[in-house]
Design a protein around this motif. Structure first.
Motif, PDB file in Angstrom:
ATOM      1  N   SER A   1       2.504 -11.743  -8.629  1.00  0.00           N
ATOM      2  CA  SER A   1       2.419 -13.013  -9.421  1.00  0.00           C
ATOM      3  C   SER A   1       0.972 -13.023 -10.210  1.00  0.00           C
ATOM      4  O   SER A   1       0.094 -12.419 -10.040  1.00  0.00           O
ATOM      5  CB  SER A   1       2.117 -14.104  -8.350  1.00  0.00           C
TER       6      SER A   1
ATOM      7  N   THR B   1       0.774   2.370  -7.722  1.00  0.00           N
ATOM      8  CA  THR B   1       0.410   0.947  -7.490  1.00  0.00           C
ATOM      9  C   THR B   1      -1.081   0.641  -8.062  1.00  0.00           C
ATOM     10  O   THR B   1      -1.993   1.343  -7.853  1.00  0.00           O
ATOM     11  CB  THR B   1       0.260   0.696  -5.891  1.00  0.00           C
TER      12      THR B   1
ATOM     13  N   GLN C   1       5.983 -15.265 -10.665  1.00  0.00           N
ATOM     14  CA  GLN C   1       5.624 -16.376 -11.325  1.00  0.00           C
ATOM     15  C   GLN C   1       4.342 -15.957 -12.086  1.00  0.00           C
ATOM     16  O   GLN C   1       3.585 -15.161 -11.654  1.00  0.00           O
ATOM     17  CB  GLN C   1       5.266 -17.616 -10.625  1.00  0.00           C
TER      18      GLN C   1
ATOM     19  N   TYR D   1       7.693  -8.624  -1.974  1.00  0.00           N
ATOM     20  CA  TYR D   1       6.384  -8.844  -2.311  1.00  0.00           C
ATOM     21  C   TYR D   1       5.644  -7.588  -2.694  1.00  0.00           C
ATOM     22  O   TYR D   1       4.562  -7.339  -2.685  1.00  0.00           O
ATOM     23  CB  TYR D   1       5.551  -9.884  -1.372  1.00  0.00           C
TER      24      TYR D   1
ATOM     25  N   VAL E   1       4.934  -5.135  -0.853  1.00  0.00           N
ATOM     26  CA  VAL E   1       3.958  -4.679   0.059  1.00  0.00           C
ATOM     27  C   VAL E   1       4.606  -3.518   0.910  1.00  0.00           C
ATOM     28  O   VAL E   1       6.071  -3.642   1.043  1.00  0.00           O
ATOM     29  CB  VAL E   1       3.665  -5.945   1.076  1.00  0.00           C
ATOM     30  N   CYS E   2       3.875  -2.484   1.152  1.00  0.00           N
ATOM     31  CA  CYS E   2       4.540  -1.363   1.991  1.00  0.00           C
ATOM     32  C   CYS E   2       5.349  -1.773   3.312  1.00  0.00           C
ATOM     33  O   CYS E   2       4.488  -2.642   4.058  1.00  0.00           O
ATOM     34  CB  CYS E   2       3.492  -0.364   2.198  1.00  0.00           C
TER      35      CYS E   2
ATOM     36  N   ILE F   1       2.775  -1.448   6.626  1.00  0.00           N
ATOM     37  CA  ILE F   1       1.910  -2.092   6.878  1.00  0.00           C
ATOM     38  C   ILE F   1       2.305  -3.533   6.733  1.00  0.00           C
ATOM     39  O   ILE F   1       2.153  -4.246   5.870  1.00  0.00           O
ATOM     40  CB  ILE F   1       0.714  -1.890   6.073  1.00  0.00           C
TER      41      ILE F   1
ATOM     42  N   ARG G   1      -2.420  -5.070  10.786  1.00  0.00           N
ATOM     43  CA  ARG G   1      -3.326  -4.204  10.570  1.00  0.00           C
ATOM     44  C   ARG G   1      -4.699  -3.994  11.348  1.00  0.00           C
ATOM     45  O   ARG G   1      -5.168  -2.857  11.620  1.00  0.00           O
ATOM     46  CB  ARG G   1      -3.589  -4.034   9.011  1.00  0.00           C
TER      47      ARG G   1
ATOM     48  N   GLY H   1      -0.114  -5.316  -8.881  1.00  0.00           N
ATOM     49  CA  GLY H   1      -0.588  -6.202  -7.961  1.00  0.00           C
ATOM     50  C   GLY H   1      -0.694  -7.587  -8.563  1.00  0.00           C
ATOM     51  O   GLY H   1      -0.779  -7.747  -9.852  1.00  0.00           O
ATOM     52  N   ALA H   2      -0.637  -8.762  -7.671  1.00  0.00           N
ATOM     53  CA  ALA H   2      -1.014 -10.080  -8.155  1.00  0.00           C
ATOM     54  C   ALA H   2      -2.126  -9.966  -8.934  1.00  0.00           C
ATOM     55  O   ALA H   2      -3.287  -9.468  -8.396  1.00  0.00           O
ATOM     56  CB  ALA H   2      -0.927 -10.970  -6.928  1.00  0.00           C
TER      57      ALA H   2
ATOM     58  N   HIS I   1      10.647 -17.456  -8.571  1.00  0.00           N
ATOM     59  CA  HIS I   1       9.669 -18.825  -8.698  1.00  0.00           C
ATOM     60  C   HIS I   1       9.779 -18.887 -10.235  1.00  0.00           C
ATOM     61  O   HIS I   1      10.197 -19.877 -10.739  1.00  0.00           O
ATOM     62  CB  HIS I   1       8.300 -18.697  -8.443  1.00  0.00           C
TER      63      HIS I   1
ATOM     64  N   VAL J   1      -4.316   2.586  -7.015  1.00  0.00           N
ATOM     65  CA  VAL J   1      -5.021   2.647  -5.800  1.00  0.00           C
ATOM     66  C   VAL J   1      -3.881   3.407  -4.828  1.00  0.00           C
ATOM     67  O   VAL J   1      -4.140   3.935  -3.758  1.00  0.00           O
ATOM     68  CB  VAL J   1      -4.920   1.239  -4.984  1.00  0.00           C
TER      69      VAL J   1
HETATM   70  C1  LIG Z   1      -0.794  -4.608  -4.988  1.00  0.00           C
HETATM   71  C2  LIG Z   1       0.331  -4.599  -3.544  1.00  0.00           C
HETATM   72  C3  LIG Z   1       1.686  -4.275  -4.178  1.00  0.00           C
HETATM   73  C4  LIG Z   1      -0.402  -3.605  -2.829  1.00  0.00           C
HETATM   74  O1  LIG Z   1       0.416  -3.749  -1.683  1.00  0.00           O
HETATM   75  P1  LIG Z   1       0.224  -2.556  -0.369  1.00  0.00           P
HETATM   76  O2  LIG Z   1       0.940  -1.222  -0.660  1.00  0.00           O
HETATM   77  O3  LIG Z   1       0.807  -3.239   1.051  1.00  0.00           O
HETATM   78  O4  LIG Z   1      -1.224  -2.035  -0.447  1.00  0.00           O
HETATM   79  P2  LIG Z   1      -2.568  -2.763   0.538  1.00  0.00           P
HETATM   80  O5  LIG Z   1      -2.468  -4.117   0.783  1.00  0.00           O
HETATM   81  O6  LIG Z   1      -2.981  -1.826   1.545  1.00  0.00           O
HETATM   82  O7  LIG Z   1      -3.752  -2.613  -0.390  1.00  0.00           O
HETATM   83  C5  LIG Z   1      -4.397  -1.395  -1.233  1.00  0.00           C
HETATM   84  C6  LIG Z   1      -5.620  -1.724  -1.598  1.00  0.00           C
HETATM   85  O8  LIG Z   1      -5.372  -2.277  -2.808  1.00  0.00           O
HETATM   86  C7  LIG Z   1      -6.264  -3.900  -2.716  1.00  0.00           C
HETATM   87  N1  LIG Z   1      -5.466  -4.876  -3.354  1.00  0.00           N
HETATM   88  C8  LIG Z   1      -4.171  -5.078  -2.819  1.00  0.00           C
HETATM   89  N2  LIG Z   1      -3.401  -6.023  -3.704  1.00  0.00           N
HETATM   90  C9  LIG Z   1      -4.368  -6.298  -4.511  1.00  0.00           C
HETATM   91  C10 LIG Z   1      -4.538  -7.460  -5.620  1.00  0.00           C
HETATM   92  N3  LIG Z   1      -3.455  -8.100  -5.835  1.00  0.00           N
HETATM   93  N4  LIG Z   1      -5.711  -7.591  -6.335  1.00  0.00           N
HETATM   94  C11 LIG Z   1      -6.731  -6.619  -5.920  1.00  0.00           C
HETATM   95  N5  LIG Z   1      -6.927  -5.427  -4.903  1.00  0.00           N
HETATM   96  C12 LIG Z   1      -5.603  -5.721  -4.347  1.00  0.00           C
HETATM   97  C13 LIG Z   1      -6.284  -3.843  -1.383  1.00  0.00           C
HETATM   98  O9  LIG Z   1      -7.646  -4.831  -0.927  1.00  0.00           O
HETATM   99  C14 LIG Z   1      -6.624  -2.518  -0.846  1.00  0.00           C
HETATM  100  O10 LIG Z   1      -7.823  -2.019  -1.159  1.00  0.00           O
HETATM  101  P3  LIG Z   1      -8.677  -1.120  -0.105  1.00  0.00           P
HETATM  102  O11 LIG Z   1      -7.800   0.178  -0.155  1.00  0.00           O
HETATM  103  O12 LIG Z   1      -9.960  -1.005  -0.934  1.00  0.00           O
HETATM  104  O13 LIG Z   1      -8.670  -1.852   0.943  1.00  0.00           O
HETATM  105  C15 LIG Z   1       0.103  -6.003  -3.186  1.00  0.00           C
HETATM  106  O14 LIG Z   1      -1.044  -6.407  -2.741  1.00  0.00           O
HETATM  107  C16 LIG Z   1       0.720  -6.966  -4.163  1.00  0.00           C
HETATM  108  O15 LIG Z   1      -0.397  -7.581  -4.816  1.00  0.00           O
HETATM  109  N6  LIG Z   1       1.891  -7.729  -4.253  1.00  0.00           N
HETATM  110  C17 LIG Z   1       2.281  -8.603  -5.090  1.00  0.00           C
HETATM  111  C18 LIG Z   1       2.564  -9.870  -4.148  1.00  0.00           C
HETATM  112  C19 LIG Z   1       2.947 -11.111  -4.942  1.00  0.00           C
HETATM  113  O16 LIG Z   1       2.733 -11.278  -6.018  1.00  0.00           O
HETATM  114  N7  LIG Z   1       3.503 -12.112  -4.433  1.00  0.00           N
HETATM  115  C20 LIG Z   1       4.147 -13.234  -4.684  1.00  0.00           C
HETATM  116  C21 LIG Z   1       4.798 -14.085  -3.935  1.00  0.00           C
HETATM  117  S1  LIG Z   1       5.406 -15.502  -4.490  1.00  0.00           S
END
Ligand SMILES: CC(C)(COP(=O)(O)OP(=O)(O)OC[C@H]1O[C@@H](n2cnc3c(N)ncnc32)[C@H](O)[C@@H]1OP(=O)(O)O)[C@@H](O)C(=O)NCCC(=O)NCCS
Length: 251
Positions: free
Chosen positions: A129, A160, A103, A185, A187-188, A191, A197, A146-147, A83, A169
Motif C-alpha cells: 500500500s 524485496t 491502495q 500481503y 509477507v513470507c 514468518i 517471531r 514494501g508498503a 481496496h 532487503v
Molecule cells: C516488504 C514486505 C513485503 C516484507 O515482508 P517480509 O518478507 O515478511 O519481510 P520482513 O517483515 O521480515 O522484513 C524484512 C526487513 O524489511 C523491513 N520492512 C518490512 N516492510 C517494510 C516497509 N514497508 N517499509 C520499511 N521497512 C520494511 C523490516 O523491518 C525488516 O528489516 P530488518 O531486517 O532490519 O529487521 C512487507 O513488509 C510489506 O510491506 N508488505 C506489504 C503489505 C501491505 O501493503 N499490505 C496492505 C494490506 S491492505
C-alpha cells in the motif's frame, strides 16, 4: 474470451483476498474489479484511436472507484487491485499477469516527454500500500515492493525492496510454474506475524541458555563444594556479596 478473462480476474480476487466470500460479492463490491472492467473498455477505445472516448471511460471508472488507470496503460491477466482507492497507473505503465496492487500505489512518470516514462511490472509482482514506483524501469518477476516504499530504480526478479529510496532487503528466485506466486500481503509464509517471531526469538534464547547451564554444570561437576555460595561466579557478584557484609559493619 472476454468472459473467460473476467472469470479469471474474479477467481484471482477470491484466491488473494481472505475477506472475499463469493464470485457475486466480488462482482458487486470490489472496486479493483470494477476499475479493471472500465479499463478494458477504455483501453479498447484508446487502441482504436477513440482517444477522448477512452479518456472518458477511464474517468468514469475513476469517479466510481477512486482508481485512476490511463487508457493507454497495459494491464495483464488476473491482476488484483485490493481496496484500490488512490491507485494511479500512468499512460505508458505495463502491469504483468498475476500482479497485486494495494491502495494508494502510484506507477508514475518522472519525465514530461512523449516516451516510455512509467514503470513496467513483471509477472506476479506485489506492490504494498502507498508504494510509489516512479520512472521507466522494470520491476522484475515475483518482486515485492514494501508498503510506502519509493522505488526509483530497477528491481531484480524475486527481490524485496523497502524504504525511501527503496533498498533491497531480500532476494529469492522468480516464481516458477510450480511455486505459488502469491503471498498474502507479500509477507513470507515462514514468518506468520511479529508475535510469533518474538516468541521464536525467546525460544532460541532459552535453548542457548539451557545449553550454557548444562556446560557450566559439567565444568563444575567433581569440584569440591565451597563455603562461599558465589564462588566461581562473575567477580562483580562476589563484590556485591563482600560489600553486603561490610555494610553491616558500617551500620
Ligand atoms: C516488504 C514486505 C513485503 C516484507 O515482508 P517480509 O518478507 O515478511 O519481510 P520482513 O517483515 O521480515 O522484513 C524484512 C526487513 O524489511 C523491513 N520492512 C518490512 N516492510 C517494510 C516497509 N514497508 N517499509 C520499511 N521497512 C520494511 C523490516 O523491518 C525488516 O528489516 P530488518 O531486517 O532490519 O529487521 C512487507 O513488509 C510489506 O510491506 N508488505 C506489504 C503489505 C501491505 O501493503 N499490505 C496492505 C494490506 S491492505
Amino acid at each position: 474470451m472476454l468472459l473467460k478473462n473476467l472469470r479469471e480476474e474474479i477467481d484471482a480476487t477470491l484466491a488473494r483476498d481472505p475477506a472475499a466470500r463469493s464470485r457475486l460479492e466480488v462482482v458487486l463490491c470490489y472496486p479493483g474489479f470494477h476499475a479493471l472492467v472500465w479499463h478494458r473498455l477504455a483501453h479498447w477505445l484508446w487502441q482504436r484511436g477513440w482517444l477522448l472516448a477512452g479518456r472518458f471511460a477511464s474517468h468514469v471508472g475513476r469517479v466510481l472507484t477512486g482508481i485512476e488507470i490511463h487508457p493507454g496503460a497495459s494491464i495483464g491477466k488476473r491482476v488484483f487491485i485490493d481496496h484500490g482507492m488512490g491507485v494511479v497507473i500512468g499512460e505508458t505503465a505495463e502491469v504483468g499477469d498475476d500482479c497485486t496492487l494495494y491502495q494508494g500505489v502510484t506507477l508514475g512518470g518522472t519525465s514530461l516527454r512523449q516516451e516510455k516514462r512509467h514503470p513496467t511490472l513483471g509477472k506476479a509482482v506485489i506492490v504494498g500500500s502507498h508504494a510509489q514506483i516512479l520512472g521507466p524501469f522494470r520491476v522484475g518477476d515475483g518482486a515485492r515492493v514494501g508498503a510506502a516504499a519509493v522505488v526509483l530504480a530497477e528491481v531484480p526478479d524475486g527481490s524485496t525492496v523497502v524504504g525511501n529510496p527503496a533498498r533491497q532487503v531480500a532476494r529469492r528466485g522468480p516464481p516458477s510454474e510450480t511455486a505459488p506466486v502469491f503471498q498474502p500481503y507479500a509477507v513470507c509464509g515462514d514468518i506468520p506475524d511479529p508475535i510469533a517471531r518474538a516468541l521464536n526469538g525467546l525460544l532460541d534464547e532459552v535453548t542457548g541458555l539451557r545449553a550454557r547451564v548444562a556446560e557450566l554444570e559439567q565444568e563444575n561437576a567433581g569440584r569440591p563444594p565451597t563455603r562461599d555460595p558465589l564462588a566461581g561466579e562473575h567477580p562483580s557478584l562476589r563484590l556485591v556479596g563482600a560489600s553486603a557484609g561490610n555494610g553491616t559493619d558500617d551500620d
